[in-house]
Design an enzyme around this catalytic site. Structure first.
Site, PDB file in Angstrom:
ATOM      1  N   SER A   1     -40.683  36.297  32.163  1.00 29.96           N
ATOM      2  CA  SER A   1     -41.145  36.440  33.555  1.00 29.96           C
ATOM      3  C   SER A   1     -40.591  35.403  34.524  1.00 29.96           C
ATOM      4  CB  SER A   1     -42.670  36.405  33.605  1.00 29.96           C
ATOM      5  OG  SER A   1     -43.169  37.595  33.058  1.00 29.96           O
TER       6      SER A   1
ATOM      7  N   LYS B   1     -38.554  36.804  37.212  1.00 31.85           N
ATOM      8  CA  LYS B   1     -39.160  37.444  38.392  1.00 31.85           C
ATOM      9  C   LYS B   1     -38.916  36.626  39.666  1.00 31.85           C
ATOM     10  CE  LYS B   1     -42.681  39.615  35.448  1.00 31.85           C
ATOM     11  NZ  LYS B   1     -44.068  39.522  34.938  1.00 31.85           N
TER      12      LYS B   1
ATOM     13  N   TYR C   1     -35.976  46.416  34.067  1.00 30.05           N
ATOM     14  CA  TYR C   1     -36.958  45.318  34.028  1.00 30.05           C
ATOM     15  C   TYR C   1     -36.907  44.577  32.688  1.00 30.05           C
ATOM     16  CZ  TYR C   1     -41.593  43.218  33.436  1.00 30.05           C
ATOM     17  OH  TYR C   1     -42.624  42.356  33.153  1.00 30.05           O
TER      18      TYR C   1
ATOM     19  N   TYR D   1     -50.246  33.668  36.716  1.00 25.53           N
ATOM     20  CA  TYR D   1     -51.243  34.762  36.611  1.00 25.53           C
ATOM     21  C   TYR D   1     -52.660  34.229  36.834  1.00 25.53           C
ATOM     22  CZ  TYR D   1     -46.982  35.893  34.192  1.00 25.53           C
ATOM     23  OH  TYR D   1     -45.675  36.013  33.861  1.00 25.53           O
TER      24      TYR D   1
ATOM     25  N   VAL E   1     -43.403  34.644  28.863  1.00 26.74           N
ATOM     26  CA  VAL E   1     -43.959  34.705  27.504  1.00 26.74           C
ATOM     27  C   VAL E   1     -42.967  34.279  26.420  1.00 26.74           C
ATOM     28  CG1 VAL E   1     -45.820  36.373  27.921  1.00 26.74           C
ATOM     29  CG2 VAL E   1     -43.547  37.203  27.274  1.00 26.74           C
TER      30      VAL E   1
HETATM   31  N1  LIG Z   1     -45.518  37.140  31.217  1.00 25.21           N
HETATM   32  C1  LIG Z   1     -44.348  37.598  30.844  1.00 25.21           C
HETATM   33  O1  LIG Z   1     -43.397  36.860  30.625  1.00 25.21           O
HETATM   34  C2  LIG Z   1     -44.310  39.073  30.590  1.00 25.21           C
HETATM   35  C3  LIG Z   1     -42.920  39.655  30.628  1.00 25.21           C
HETATM   36  C4  LIG Z   1     -42.707  40.682  29.576  1.00 25.21           C
HETATM   37  N2  LIG Z   1     -41.359  41.154  29.652  1.00 25.21           N
HETATM   38  C5  LIG Z   1     -43.682  41.839  29.741  1.00 25.21           C
HETATM   39  O2  LIG Z   1     -43.422  42.699  30.506  1.00 25.21           O
HETATM   40  O3  LIG Z   1     -44.723  41.904  29.129  1.00 25.21           O
END
Ligand SMILES: NC(=O)CC[C@H](N)C(=O)O
Length: 306
Positions: free
Chosen positions: A61, A64, A188, A240, A258
């Protein structure tokens, strides 16, 4: 500064509680949780690293931040008709708010928001073209053409896509996605599967530490106002439903993934990338957060001061 970075790595090497790797993406479940890395890249061009700072990991993420930057470059403020900019207070993969808010995601950093952002930047193009653009941008801001996608991670996530597919179909049903759901998801997942080391990531984040300019190279990436706004989104939404906790403990704009990485920005000072694959209950790097907490305590670089 090198002594501080070494001290942090030494403290983290001793930690017994290291969190849990993200095994909902099976390919990430194999990563060794003993690893730790940290890099500080400063606005005056110094680089301080410790641990396995040249080992690439899945940025997940953290990507992003880069796709948000691209989307704002393409469409400016009209992006905010597609995605909001308020913290969600819910987990990164939550669907509950989407129904109440007619399929418009709260912010660009939860999964639904990032899926909406990637749909926006596709602009009728095929996934390959959009991915080429994302990768070129990341290579450009990191000044490193060796950065690549980890296709095994992307394929693993595509094979286990039910949850993200639910978010995407739900948004599509509300008319919030223009492209085919599987094409958006494929894009994505590849974006999330970019592999970078802490050294590459800290370089890539430097433009956010000095008003949109990567100071050591002199390259302007975004206008000062845009850098400020991206930083504020990272502060409010980058972790988050633990964004408040991260602000409380660290007090820097930060974005986690993650894969166990966190990119944190100390405006006026530099960019700090940390990596430790074990996660806390919110999906944020357990030791990465501790390392950043130790870093701001020793430097006083939190945006809220000592
Ligand atoms: N928090 C993350 O890094 C989530 C990204 C991961 N690719 C997902 O869509 O679940």
């Amino acid at each position: 500064m090198q002594d501080l970075i070494d001290d942090i790595a030494a403290a983290m090497a001793k930690a017994e509680e290291r969190g849990k790797v993200a095994d909902y993406i099976p390919e990430l479940g194999h990563v060794d949780p003993q690893q730790f890395a940290i890099t500080l890249a400063t606005v005056d061009g110094q680089v301080y690293s410790a641990g396995c700072a040249t080992t690439p990991f899945s940025i997940q993420s953290i990507s992003k931040v880069f796709t948000l930057t691209i989307a704002l470059g393409q469409m400016g403020d009209s992006l905010w008709t597609k995605v909001g900019r308020e913290p969600s207070g819910d987990p990164f993969n939550s669907i509950v708010q989407l129904e109440h808010e007619s399929g418009k995601p709260r912010n660009p950093f939860i999964n639904a928001g990032a899926i909406a952002v990637v749909d926006a930047i596709m602009m009728g193009h095929e996934p390959k073209e959009t991915l080429g653009e994302i990768l070129s941008f990341v290579r450009y801001i990191a000044d490193d053409d060796s950065i690549c996608f980890d296709h095994a991670v992307a394929a693993s996530e595509m094979a286990h896509r039910d949850r993200n597919a639910s978010l995407a179909h739900f948004m599509k049903a509300f008319g919030h996605l223009r492209h085919d759901v599987d094409k958006v998801l494929g894009t994505y997942f590849h974006q999330c599967a970019i592999a970078m080391s802490c050294e590459q990531l800290a370089h890539a984040g430097l433009f956010l530490a000095s008003d949109g300019v990567n100071k050591p190279s002199g390259i302007r990436v975004v206008a000062p106002q845009r850098a400020r706004r991206i930083n504020s989104l990272m502060m409010m939404c980058g972790h988050y439903d633990a964004s408040g906790e991260f602000a409380f403990r660290v007090g820097l704009p930060g974005k986690s993934g993650v894969g166990g990485g966190i990119l944190a920005i100390a405006p006026g000072h530099g960019a700090i990338a940390v990596w430790s694959p074990g996660l806390d209950a919110y999906g944020n790097s357990l030791l990465g957060t501790q390392a950043l907490e130790m870093f701001v305590q020793r430097t006083g670089w939190s945006v809220f001061g000592h």
